[in-house]
Write a protein that holds these residues in place. Structure first.
Motif, PDB file in Angstrom:
ATOM      1  N   ILE A  44      -6.918   0.542   4.646  1.00  0.00           N
ATOM      2  CA  ILE A  44      -6.132   1.302   3.676  1.00  0.00           C
ATOM      3  C   ILE A  44      -6.053   0.556   2.343  1.00  0.00           C
ATOM      4  O   ILE A  44      -6.078   1.160   1.269  1.00  0.00           O
ATOM      5  CB  ILE A  44      -4.719   1.582   4.227  1.00  0.00           C
ATOM      6  CG1 ILE A  44      -4.813   2.515   5.453  1.00  0.00           C
ATOM      7  CG2 ILE A  44      -3.834   2.209   3.166  1.00  0.00           C
ATOM      8  CD1 ILE A  44      -3.480   2.772   6.123  1.00  0.00           C
ATOM      9  N   GLY A  88      -0.681   7.304   7.946  1.00  0.00           N
ATOM     10  CA  GLY A  88      -0.893   5.890   8.236  1.00  0.00           C
ATOM     11  C   GLY A  88      -0.644   5.574   9.696  1.00  0.00           C
ATOM     12  O   GLY A  88      -1.411   4.823  10.323  1.00  0.00           O
ATOM     13  N   THR A  99       0.844  -1.189   0.000  1.00  0.00           N
ATOM     14  CA  THR A  99       0.000   0.000   0.000  1.00  0.00           C
ATOM     15  C   THR A  99       0.881   1.241   0.000  1.00  0.00           C
ATOM     16  O   THR A  99       1.967   1.248   0.581  1.00  0.00           O
ATOM     17  CB  THR A  99      -0.942   0.031   1.221  1.00  0.00           C
ATOM     18  OG1 THR A  99      -0.152   0.010   2.419  1.00  0.00           O
ATOM     19  CG2 THR A  99      -1.878  -1.162   1.213  1.00  0.00           C
ATOM     20  N   SER A 100       0.395   2.292  -0.618  1.00  0.00           N
ATOM     21  CA  SER A 100       1.216   3.498  -0.770  1.00  0.00           C
ATOM     22  C   SER A 100       1.117   4.436   0.420  1.00  0.00           C
ATOM     23  O   SER A 100       2.030   5.235   0.651  1.00  0.00           O
ATOM     24  CB  SER A 100       0.797   4.245  -2.044  1.00  0.00           C
ATOM     25  OG  SER A 100      -0.594   4.592  -1.983  1.00  0.00           O
ATOM     26  N   ASN A 101       0.032   4.374   1.190  1.00  0.00           N
ATOM     27  CA  ASN A 101      -0.185   5.340   2.261  1.00  0.00           C
ATOM     28  C   ASN A 101       0.059   4.783   3.657  1.00  0.00           C
ATOM     29  O   ASN A 101      -0.145   5.490   4.643  1.00  0.00           O
ATOM     30  CB  ASN A 101      -1.625   5.877   2.198  1.00  0.00           C
ATOM     31  CG  ASN A 101      -1.910   6.591   0.895  1.00  0.00           C
ATOM     32  OD1 ASN A 101      -1.032   7.240   0.329  1.00  0.00           O
ATOM     33  ND2 ASN A 101      -3.140   6.465   0.398  1.00  0.00           N
ATOM     34  N   THR A 142       3.350   6.165   6.249  1.00  0.00           N
ATOM     35  CA  THR A 142       3.380   7.618   6.289  1.00  0.00           C
ATOM     36  C   THR A 142       2.897   8.092   7.649  1.00  0.00           C
ATOM     37  O   THR A 142       2.418   7.291   8.465  1.00  0.00           O
ATOM     38  CB  THR A 142       2.483   8.223   5.200  1.00  0.00           C
ATOM     39  OG1 THR A 142       1.126   7.823   5.432  1.00  0.00           O
ATOM     40  CG2 THR A 142       2.916   7.761   3.806  1.00  0.00           C
TER      41      THR A 142
END
Length: 363
Positions: free
Chosen positions: A330, A75, A67-69, A72
């Motif tokens: 997410i 996240g 997952t990209s988020n 962060t």
């Protein structure tokens, strides 16, 4: 590997009454098997305390790669906020489970504490009370409701010798039904604005929310309480062997009553915290969270048969549950997978616990 047979001598009395020496049959002592069993025991014991953290790292890395988020600040904020309810309920449940009990009602007690606290605060605002006294009274109400529910559980269990599974399951239904009766089954949004601001304020450059900081403080205090005080040692003693604990002078019934009250108080605090985060009190708050809380305790190394467990392990277990649930959200997975995954992990944790007990019994 083996060593030569060794004759074992002991004093004895011969047929004519004279003392002599009896020679017992020689036994061949095998050193390989005990040594291997000891190695297995140590690996299981140490692995039982580390496997949760290792699995947590694997899960975090997995979500970070897919997952990209997730990896962060946003996240982390989602994971940490999502863990507060489970963490608080699991910390209270750690004391109960280590003492050999179980509390299935904490999720419903969380919801009831929140809705009753919100109802009182709403009425105070309508009567033009200030935000500070209103929030103070609301917190006291939430703690009182949770403490009363815990005391009721403890009294029925200890005074009438009813199975804690049945008692707390009944309290789950009572508290959930009472939650739906308050305010006509409607959510309550007439709350102090300052409460919502506090519940959604982040400190330390936006990394830690105030509810998360509160949960961390509660966890640290609980760790000290369970690991470093006489109360914690008595809790572990009762869970290990009730009869032995009674013979040493521990008032088991009084101790268990206090343990269930403690669990209820923390559930009340969790209800107030959840309300502060959402800015509204709903009748569905805490629904199903008891499963995640128990899973966190068992995943963290506690034994459902009592006598073993730690708050540090529970914190790791709660983070694992929160990471899984938040990561699935997410990843836009179906919400039903959250329950499935938590249930599967709970079963796996119980199987690991049973294996540890088998190894311990084989020694």
């Amino acid at each position: 590997m083996s060593v030569p047979p060794v004759e074992q001598r002991s004093s004895a009395v011969t047929d004519d009454g004279r003392s002599g020496v009896a020679v017992r049959p020689a036994k061949r002592v095998r050193l390989g098997m005990p040594m291997r069993a000891d190695v297995v025991r140590r690996v299981v014991e140490r692995g039982g305390s580390l496997w949760t953290f290792g699995v947590l790292v694997v899960i975090v890395v997995g979500f970070a790669l897919t997952t990209s988020n997730f990896f962060t600040k946003a996240g982390w904020q989602a994971v940490s906020l999502n863990s507060t309810e489970v963490l608080l309920l699991a910390v209270g449940g750690t004391f109960v489970i280590v003492a050999g009990g179980i509390d299935l009602s904490v999720g419903s007690v969380l919801g009831l504490s929140g809705i009753l606290s919100a109802d009182v605060m709403s009425r105070m605002l309508d009567s033009h009370y200030g935000a500070t006294p209103t929030m103070a009274v609301g917190l006291v109400v939430a703690l009182a409701v949770g403490g009363f529910a815990g005391a009721t559980n403890g009294l029925v269990i200890t005074r009438f010798n009813v199975n804690p599974f049945i008692v707390t399951l009944g309290m789950l239904g009572v508290a959930r039904g009472a939650t739906q009766l308050v305010h006509g089954g409607q959510e309550i949004s007439n709350l102090p604005l300052e409460l919502t601001i506090i519940g959604n304020t982040f400190v330390l450059d936006g990394w830690i929310a105030i509810p998360v900081a509160v949960a961390v403080v509660v966890s640290i205090v609980a760790w000290l309480f369970l690991a470093k005080t006489r109360y914690g040692r008595r809790t572990q003693a009762i869970g290990s062997n009730v009869q032995a604990a009674m013979r040493t002078g521990i008032n088991v019934k009084r101790h268990m009553l206090r343990t269930y009250i403690l669990s209820g108080l923390i559930a009340g605090l969790a209800g107030f915290s959840a309300m502060a985060q959402l800015g509204v009190a709903t009748i569905t708050a805490g629904q199903g969270v008891e499963l995640s809380a128990i899973a966190a305790v068992v995943i963290g190394g506690a034994s459902l048969s009592g006598g073993r467990g730690s708050v540090a392990g529970t914190v790791t277990g709660a983070m694992m549950v929160a990471v899984l649930e938040t990561g699935l959200v997410i990843a836009k997975a179906n919400s039903a997978w959250q329950l499935i995954v938590v249930g599967v992990i709970l079963i796996g944790a119980v199987l690991v616990d049973q294996q540890r007990q088998r190894v311990a019994r084989s020694e």
